[in-house]
Design a protein around this motif. Structure first.
Motif: not given
Length: 156
Positions: A65-76
């Protein structure tokens, strides 16, 4: 760099790197004509991130999950905060379980204050008794203390 160098630089066993690749946490690197994996700086950074998360005892699903956010830096990042709050809750519960285990072990230790023949050892005699109902003991250990899945333990 080859897998051995990546392993050395990050302090990660080669099998763990391959495991992370199989689990989709680390992208499979391109290969040379000789079929050697060639890792670049992005692999090094991602593996370091994964290892840091694992050092905080995060489960692979949490790391994913954390990697998904790291891969989408514009996400909240609100969900990142929620994930970390939940992880803190799990750690707090484990600390409580470990404290209960410590109390049980100290109580057991008090059963035998001096060396004597094993037939009269208070610790051995107590361990021969059935655990009282309602204890946290399950499957031979305190529930939750020796946590982890077989896959999680295999990566160590």
């Amino acid at each position: 760099m080859k897998i051995g160098e990546l392993a050395r630089v990050t302090g990660t066993p080669v099998e763990t790197i391959r495991y992370y690749e199989r689990e989709g946490l680390l992208a499979a690197p391109p290969r040379t004509e000789g079929n050697f994996r060639i890792y670049d700086e992005s692999h090094l950074e991602r593996l370091s991130f994964i290892r840091h998360c694992r050092s905080l005892d995060m489960a692979l699903d949490e790391v994913r999950i954390l990697l998904r956010f790291k891969d989408a830096p514009a996400e909240n990042c609100g969900d990142v905060n929620t994930l970390l709050d939940a992880h803190i809750g799990h750690v707090t519960a484990r600390i409580s379980e470990l404290r209960a285990l410590e109390r049980q072990l100290k109580s057991l230790r008090e059963r035998c204050n001096e060396a004597r023949d094993a037939a009269h050892c208070g610790i051995l005699n107590e361990l021969s008794q059935r655990p009282p109902q309602g204890t946290a003991i399950e499957g031979g250990h305190v529930h939750g203390v020796h946590g982890g899945t077989p896959a999680r333990n295999a990566e160590k």
